[in-house]
Design a protein around this motif. Structure first.
Motif, PDB file in Angstrom:
ATOM      1  N   ALA A  12       0.880  -1.172   0.000  1.00 28.16           N
ATOM      2  CA  ALA A  12       0.000   0.000   0.000  1.00 28.16           C
ATOM      3  C   ALA A  12       0.919   1.224   0.000  1.00 28.16           C
ATOM      4  O   ALA A  12       1.026   1.947   0.991  1.00 28.16           O
ATOM      5  N   VAL A  13       1.603   1.412  -1.090  1.00 24.87           N
ATOM      6  CA  VAL A  13       2.591   2.463  -1.335  1.00 24.87           C
ATOM      7  C   VAL A  13       3.757   2.338  -0.357  1.00 24.87           C
ATOM      8  O   VAL A  13       4.701   1.605  -0.618  1.00 24.87           O
ATOM      9  N   ASN A  14       3.697   2.992   0.798  1.00 27.58           N
ATOM     10  CA  ASN A  14       4.840   3.034   1.711  1.00 27.58           C
ATOM     11  C   ASN A  14       4.687   2.136   2.938  1.00 27.58           C
ATOM     12  O   ASN A  14       5.527   2.167   3.833  1.00 27.58           O
ATOM     13  N   ILE A  15       3.596   1.379   3.006  1.00 28.72           N
ATOM     14  CA  ILE A  15       3.382   0.428   4.097  1.00 28.72           C
ATOM     15  C   ILE A  15       2.925  -0.895   3.497  1.00 28.72           C
ATOM     16  O   ILE A  15       2.616  -0.982   2.315  1.00 28.72           O
ATOM     17  N   ILE A  16       2.854  -1.920   4.344  1.00 28.30           N
ATOM     18  CA  ILE A  16       2.364  -3.229   3.928  1.00 28.30           C
ATOM     19  C   ILE A  16       1.109  -3.530   4.747  1.00 28.30           C
ATOM     20  O   ILE A  16       1.126  -3.418   5.975  1.00 28.30           O
ATOM     21  N   GLU A  17       0.028  -3.877   4.051  1.00 32.91           N
ATOM     22  CA  GLU A  17      -1.175  -4.316   4.751  1.00 32.91           C
ATOM     23  C   GLU A  17      -1.068  -5.817   4.988  1.00 32.91           C
ATOM     24  O   GLU A  17      -0.622  -6.565   4.114  1.00 32.91           O
ATOM     25  N   VAL A  18      -1.482  -6.247   6.182  1.00 31.25           N
ATOM     26  CA  VAL A  18      -1.445  -7.655   6.560  1.00 31.25           C
ATOM     27  C   VAL A  18      -2.894  -8.100   6.765  1.00 31.25           C
ATOM     28  O   VAL A  18      -3.580  -7.606   7.656  1.00 31.25           O
ATOM     29  N   TRP A  19      -3.347  -9.013   5.922  1.00 36.75           N
ATOM     30  CA  TRP A  19      -4.751  -9.433   5.882  1.00 36.75           C
ATOM     31  C   TRP A  19      -4.905 -10.933   6.107  1.00 36.75           C
ATOM     32  O   TRP A  19      -4.071 -11.719   5.645  1.00 36.75           O
ATOM     33  N   ASP A  20      -6.022 -11.323   6.698  1.00 35.61           N
ATOM     34  CA  ASP A  20      -6.497 -12.689   6.582  1.00 35.61           C
ATOM     35  C   ASP A  20      -6.898 -12.853   5.110  1.00 35.61           C
ATOM     36  O   ASP A  20      -7.536 -11.964   4.534  1.00 35.61           O
ATOM     37  N   LYS A  21      -6.515 -13.945   4.473  1.00 35.20           N
ATOM     38  CA  LYS A  21      -6.732 -14.101   3.033  1.00 35.20           C
ATOM     39  C   LYS A  21      -8.202 -13.966   2.640  1.00 35.20           C
ATOM     40  O   LYS A  21      -8.531 -13.280   1.664  1.00 35.20           O
ATOM     41  N   ASP A  22      -9.104 -14.601   3.365  1.00 38.13           N
ATOM     42  CA  ASP A  22     -10.528 -14.531   3.026  1.00 38.13           C
ATOM     43  C   ASP A  22     -11.053 -13.101   3.118  1.00 38.13           C
ATOM     44  O   ASP A  22     -11.812 -12.654   2.259  1.00 38.13           O
ATOM     45  N   LYS A  23     -10.635 -12.370   4.155  1.00 39.37           N
ATOM     46  CA  LYS A  23     -11.089 -10.982   4.309  1.00 39.37           C
ATOM     47  C   LYS A  23     -10.517 -10.092   3.200  1.00 39.37           C
ATOM     48  O   LYS A  23     -11.189  -9.182   2.722  1.00 39.37           O
ATOM     49  N   TYR A  24      -9.278 -10.356   2.798  1.00 37.95           N
ATOM     50  CA  TYR A  24      -8.670  -9.583   1.722  1.00 37.95           C
ATOM     51  C   TYR A  24      -9.437  -9.789   0.422  1.00 37.95           C
ATOM     52  O   TYR A  24      -9.787  -8.830  -0.270  1.00 37.95           O
ATOM     53  N   GLU A  25      -9.711 -11.045   0.098  1.00 43.41           N
ATOM     54  CA  GLU A  25     -10.429 -11.331  -1.146  1.00 43.41           C
ATOM     55  C   GLU A  25     -11.824 -10.732  -1.141  1.00 43.41           C
ATOM     56  O   GLU A  25     -12.284 -10.199  -2.148  1.00 43.41           O
ATOM     57  N   LYS A  26     -12.486 -10.751   0.006  1.00 41.93           N
ATOM     58  CA  LYS A  26     -13.811 -10.136   0.112  1.00 41.93           C
ATOM     59  C   LYS A  26     -13.713  -8.622  -0.067  1.00 41.93           C
ATOM     60  O   LYS A  26     -14.528  -8.020  -0.773  1.00 41.93           O
ATOM     61  N   ALA A  27     -12.718  -7.991   0.542  1.00 46.69           N
ATOM     62  CA  ALA A  27     -12.553  -6.539   0.412  1.00 46.69           C
ATOM     63  C   ALA A  27     -12.276  -6.155  -1.041  1.00 46.69           C
ATOM     64  O   ALA A  27     -12.818  -5.156  -1.536  1.00 46.69           O
TER      65      ALA A  27
END
Length: 156
Positions: free
Chosen positions: A115-130
């Protein structure tokens, strides 16, 4: 300012440790010695991994807020809630503290998304839903955010 590139999948073990993929670890190399700050995201059920230099830059902005205004104090408290200093260990793993695992709903499958200058850390299912939820609105959002006529508020 660092600009990170890519979306990577990895697994978290039972203790909440995840192996940073080699390609991402290479991008993070300059920040490995200084460490990172891991915090709750403001708008999504994910975590944000800030290289320490980016965190310090953000804190300089936050420090300029007038703390005699209640909304500023409320913002600072919420923005820094659950903030943790974390490091990548010698094996290339990042330990996610239990309270942050709970907030983000991370189970075993994890997505690390630039996310440009940071890294987002997601649960895979929540990321795909978002990503799926935002897909239909993305064209309108892209036009609104990036389609501005002036250089200050968009790309032309």
């Amino acid at each position: 300012m660092n600009s990170f590139i890519g979306t990577y999948e990895c697994k978290a073990d039972a203790k909440g440790r995840l192996m940073i993929p080699a390609v991402l670890k290479k991008q993070l190399a300059a920040a490995l010695q200084d460490g990172f700050v891991l915090k709750r995201a403001v708008f999504q059920p994910c975590l944000e991994l800030y290289p320490m230099s980016e965190w310090n830059s953000m804190m300089q902005k936050v420090n300029k807020l007038n703390r005699f205004k209640k909304k500023n104090n409320d913002f600072i408290r919420r923005f820094t809630a659950g903030v943790k200093i974390v490091e990548v260990d010698s094996a290339g793993r990042l330990l996610i503290p239990k309270d942050l695992i709970s907030f983000s709903g991370i189970t075993k499958q994890v997505v690390l998304a630039s996310a440009v200058n940071i890294i987002e850390v997601w649960d895979k299912d929540k990321y795909e839903k978002a990503i799926d939820d935002a897909a239909s609105d993305f064209a309108d959002l892209a036009e609104e955010v990036m389609g501005q006529e002036d250089d200050e508020n968009g790309i032309s």
